[in-house]
Write an enzyme that holds these catalytic residues in place. Structure first.
Site, PDB file in Angstrom:
ATOM      1  N   LYS A   1       0.847  -1.192   0.000  1.00 40.73           N
ATOM      2  CA  LYS A   1       0.000   0.000   0.000  1.00 40.73           C
ATOM      3  C   LYS A   1       0.883   1.243   0.000  1.00 40.73           C
ATOM      4  O   LYS A   1       1.465   1.625   1.007  1.00 40.73           O
ATOM      5  CB  LYS A   1      -0.934   0.061   1.207  1.00 40.73           C
TER       6      LYS A   1
ATOM      7  N   GLU B   1       9.425   1.071  11.012  1.00 40.81           N
ATOM      8  CA  GLU B   1      10.500   2.054  10.846  1.00 40.81           C
ATOM      9  C   GLU B   1       9.813   3.410  10.971  1.00 40.81           C
ATOM     10  O   GLU B   1       9.063   3.805  10.090  1.00 40.81           O
ATOM     11  CB  GLU B   1      11.175   1.831   9.487  1.00 40.81           C
TER      12      GLU B   1
ATOM     13  N   CYS C   1      13.449  10.523   7.844  1.00 39.79           N
ATOM     14  CA  CYS C   1      13.291  10.079   9.231  1.00 39.79           C
ATOM     15  C   CYS C   1      14.593  10.168  10.013  1.00 39.79           C
ATOM     16  O   CYS C   1      14.582  10.327  11.224  1.00 39.79           O
ATOM     17  CB  CYS C   1      12.733   8.664   9.261  1.00 39.79           C
TER      18      CYS C   1
ATOM     19  N   GLU D   1       9.499  15.550  15.972  1.00 35.32           N
ATOM     20  CA  GLU D   1       9.915  15.405  14.580  1.00 35.32           C
ATOM     21  C   GLU D   1       9.173  16.422  13.718  1.00 35.32           C
ATOM     22  O   GLU D   1       7.944  16.422  13.663  1.00 35.32           O
ATOM     23  CB  GLU D   1       9.619  13.987  14.083  1.00 35.32           C
TER      24      GLU D   1
HETATM   25  P1  NAI Z   1       1.548   8.374   8.309  1.00 34.38           P
HETATM   26  O1  NAI Z   1       2.281   7.533   9.275  1.00 34.38           O
HETATM   27  O2  NAI Z   1       0.130   8.735   8.608  1.00 34.38           O
HETATM   28  O3  NAI Z   1       1.566   7.683   6.856  1.00 34.38           O
HETATM   29  C1  NAI Z   1       2.489   6.712   6.423  1.00 34.38           C
HETATM   30  C2  NAI Z   1       1.740   5.565   5.746  1.00 34.38           C
HETATM   31  O4  NAI Z   1       0.847   4.988   6.685  1.00 34.38           O
HETATM   32  C3  NAI Z   1       0.882   5.979   4.556  1.00 34.38           C
HETATM   33  O5  NAI Z   1       0.891   4.944   3.596  1.00 34.38           O
HETATM   34  C4  NAI Z   1      -0.499   6.089   5.174  1.00 34.38           C
HETATM   35  O6  NAI Z   1      -1.546   5.912   4.238  1.00 34.38           O
HETATM   36  C5  NAI Z   1      -0.469   4.959   6.178  1.00 34.38           C
HETATM   37  N1  NAI Z   1      -1.411   5.118   7.280  1.00 34.38           N
HETATM   38  C6  NAI Z   1      -1.848   6.260   7.863  1.00 34.38           C
HETATM   39  N2  NAI Z   1      -2.744   6.007   8.828  1.00 34.38           N
HETATM   40  C7  NAI Z   1      -2.898   4.651   8.860  1.00 34.38           C
HETATM   41  C8  NAI Z   1      -3.701   3.764   9.625  1.00 34.38           C
HETATM   42  N3  NAI Z   1      -4.546   4.218  10.559  1.00 34.38           N
HETATM   43  N4  NAI Z   1      -3.590   2.440   9.400  1.00 34.38           N
HETATM   44  C9  NAI Z   1      -2.744   1.961   8.468  1.00 34.38           C
HETATM   45  N5  NAI Z   1      -1.983   2.756   7.704  1.00 34.38           N
HETATM   46  C10 NAI Z   1      -2.049   4.087   7.885  1.00 34.38           C
HETATM   47  O7  NAI Z   1       2.398   9.696   8.102  1.00 34.38           O
HETATM   48  P2  NAI Z   1       1.870  11.112   7.547  1.00 34.38           P
HETATM   49  O8  NAI Z   1       0.578  11.467   8.190  1.00 34.38           O
HETATM   50  O9  NAI Z   1       1.904  11.080   6.095  1.00 34.38           O
HETATM   51  O10 NAI Z   1       3.009  12.073   8.070  1.00 34.38           O
HETATM   52  C11 NAI Z   1       2.961  12.566   9.404  1.00 34.38           C
HETATM   53  C12 NAI Z   1       4.323  12.592  10.006  1.00 34.38           C
HETATM   54  O11 NAI Z   1       4.830  11.278  10.123  1.00 34.38           O
HETATM   55  C13 NAI Z   1       5.376  13.322   9.201  1.00 34.38           C
HETATM   56  O12 NAI Z   1       5.299  14.699   9.390  1.00 34.38           O
HETATM   57  C14 NAI Z   1       6.618  12.713   9.758  1.00 34.38           C
HETATM   58  O13 NAI Z   1       6.942  13.327  10.982  1.00 34.38           O
HETATM   59  C15 NAI Z   1       6.235  11.277  10.013  1.00 34.38           C
HETATM   60  N6  NAI Z   1       6.656  10.387   8.910  1.00 34.38           N
HETATM   61  C16 NAI Z   1       7.763   9.606   9.073  1.00 34.38           C
HETATM   62  C17 NAI Z   1       8.216   8.831   8.050  1.00 34.38           C
HETATM   63  C18 NAI Z   1       9.426   7.985   8.167  1.00 34.38           C
HETATM   64  O14 NAI Z   1      10.101   7.748   7.206  1.00 34.38           O
HETATM   65  N7  NAI Z   1       9.724   7.434   9.322  1.00 34.38           N
HETATM   66  C19 NAI Z   1       7.555   8.830   6.742  1.00 34.38           C
HETATM   67  C20 NAI Z   1       6.369   9.626   6.677  1.00 34.38           C
HETATM   68  C21 NAI Z   1       5.961  10.389   7.742  1.00 34.38           C
END
Ligand code: NAI
Ligand code: MG
Length: 483
Positions: A179, A255, A289, A386
């Site tokens: 996904k 991660e 990250c 972050e």
């Molecule tokens: P997110 O964690 O919500 O999204 C990442 C993935 O998880 C996307 O594919 C999203 O569709 C999915 N996702 C979201 N909610 C979910 C749920 N309830 N169940 C299953 N999958 C779900 O991150 P978002 O909202 O895009 O970004 C928010 C913050 O997260 C960023 O500002 C950053 O601080 C952090 N982040 C960290 C990342 C990393 O590489 N460790 C990557 C992206 C965001």
């Protein structure tokens, strides 16, 4: 333009299809705020179809019978196709994510191709052991694929995160429901086309774009997914673990976020460290990250260091991501853009001193100027949370004991940078910092062979290298009576 943009569909059992609901969602170019394409919006019924296909491919399909070497061959063929189409893929990634084309061509694409080549080569080198046990028995272990795996990936490195997930899963013989992030599904869908071209059997990789709480949660909750691998926010990581626990206790690897210390000792090569600090926080618009977002600078060189950093930050070319001269592009989404500006405001309100940047860099598109805060204290939100943007918080320190305690005083533990000419000090820091990756006199180095992952709330499990095999295999112990 090399990238051909078309409406996106779901890939299930090697067929492109619409979502069962018929819904589609819009995908935006963050540099222009224009809609790039619409994509079929997957939800629970689509995830379910994808899991059925993946289960069949795992239990019955040619994938199960194929030798590991042949699996490796398909991965090599696929890596070759990525190489052949690298310019087009780089452009598509830049259009969808906003990152500069010089970075997609010099970092995202080479690293993506490397990851698939590495796991292509590893496919036939995965094996168990024979073990000397008591008694008249022959004992050996088998390392078997984990099964059907769900992989949920973010928008900051859409291609690379797909590679880190798909490479080891396919090398080990798993089948996948991937996904992609709702902001950036386009390159994952293009990967799907190339996987078909490479001859991947039906059902082995299924791609279901959609939103987190719907499609993502359906993956985490599915009763017939054996393992879920997630990269994204720490908050959602916790939800994934909860959903896994409440459904079928599927295995989990996470991660998650970071707030890495990048440590500048007075005895370092200052110019190299300034370069490293720039790399550490402004690479990929800071949407990394492992970004070096807490800059700990030894007091006696702080003034010199920050004055050089300020000059460099102000010289950084922010603009059209497709222009090969551009050094920093647009933040990936409106949501992220506003989140970062919110943190900049918070930093000012908390009393940090804005050294440079601190505002949007263009009228249109989600561009933010490289931002440096001085006078930050450990308690401020900009030093603890972050931000995931081009915003660095400068902190100063006097001695190494105080520094170690403060550097480790975070819920995260993904990475750290250490800049010093003193080899003993460097190794001492490598040992004492609680983080999965330590960069000494360098920053943001990656290689498919070297593991990546977090301590503490940065998650668990290691991607890349042979370490990722742990995520996608399970060990079976076999006993044979010898008399
Ligand atoms: P997110 O964690 O919500 O999204 C990442 C993935 O998880 C996307 O594919 C999203 O569709 C999915 N996702 C979201 N909610 C979910 C749920 N309830 N169940 C299953 N999958 C779900 O991150 P978002 O909202 O895009 O970004 C928010 C913050 O997260 C960023 O500002 C950053 O601080 C952090 N982040 C960290 C990342 C990393 O590489 N460790 C990557 C992206 C965001
Ligand atoms: Mg979210």
């Amino acid at each position: 333009m090399k990238a051909k943009i078309k409406p996106g569909k779901l890939l299930i059992n090697n067929e492109w299809c619409e979502a069962q609901s018929g819904k589609r969602f819009e995908v935006t170019n963050p540099a222009t705020e224009e809609v790039l394409a619409t994509v079929a919006e997957g939800d629970a019924p689509d995830v379910d179809r994808a899991v059925t296909a993946a289960r069949r491919a795992f239990e019955e399909g040619p994938w199960k019978k194929m030798s590991a070497r042949d699996r490796g061959r398909i991965l090599y063929r696929f890596a070759g196709l990525l190489d052949k189409n690298r310019d087009e893929l780089a452009e598509l990634e830049t259009l969808n994510n906003g990152k500069p084309i010089r970075e997609t061509t010099q970092a995202d694409l080479p690293l993506t191709i490397d990851a698939f080549e590495y796991y292509a080569g590893l496919a036939d080198k995965i094996h168990g052991d024979t073990l000397p046990v008591n008694g008249n028995y022959f004992n050996y272990t088998l390392r078997e694929p984990a099964g059907v795996v769900g992989q949920i990936i973010p928008w900051n490195f859409p291609l690379l995160m797909a590679a880190w997930k798909l490479g080891p899963a396919l090398a080990t013989g798993c089948t996948v429901v991937l996904k992609p992030a709702e902001q950036t599904p386009l390159t994952a869908l293009r990967l799907g086309e190339l996987l078909l071209e490479a001859g991947l059997p039906p059902g082995v990789v299924n791609i279901v774009p959609g939103f987190g709480p719907t499609a993502g949660a359906a993956v985490a909750r599915h009763m017939d997914i054996d393992k879920v691998a997630f990269t994204g926010s720490t908050d959602v990581g916790k939800l994934i673990m909860k959903m896994a626990a409440e459904s079928n206790l599927k295995r989990v690897s996470l991660e998650l976020g970071g707030k890495a210390p990048n440590i500048i000792f007075a005895d370092c090569d200052i110019d190299a460290a300034v370069n490293g600090a720039m790399q550490g926080i402004f690479f990929n618009q800071g949407e990394v990250c492992c970004a070096g977002s807490r800059l700990f600078i030894e007091e006696k060189v702080k003034e010199e260091f920050l004055s050089k950093l300020k000059t460099r930050a102000e010289q950084k070319l922010v603009g059209d991501p497709l222009d090969p001269r551009t050094e920093m592009g647009a933040q990936a989404s409106a949501e992220q853009f506003h989140k970062i500006l919110g943190y900049i405001k918070k930093g000012k309100d908390e009393g940090a001193r804005l050294l440079t940047g601190g505002e949007a860099a263009a009228e249109r598109g989600y561009f933010i100027k490289p931002t440096v805060f001085d006078g930050v204290t450990d308690e401020m939100a900009i030093a603890r949370e972050e931000i995931f943007g081009p915003v660095v918080s400068a902190l100063s320190f006097k001695n190494i004991d105080e520094l170690t305690r403060r550097a480790n005083n975070t819920i995260y533990g993904l990475s750290a940078g250490v800049w010093t000419r003193d080899i003993g000090k460097a190794h001492r820091m490598a040992k004492e910092i609680k983080a999965g990756t330590i960069w000494i006199n360098c920053y943001n180095c990656f290689d498919a062979a070297s593991p990546f992952g977090g301590f503490k709330q940065s998650g668990f499990g290691r991607e890349l290298g042979k370490y990722a095999l742990e995520l996608y295999t399970q060990v079976k112990s076999v006993w044979v009576a010898m008399d």
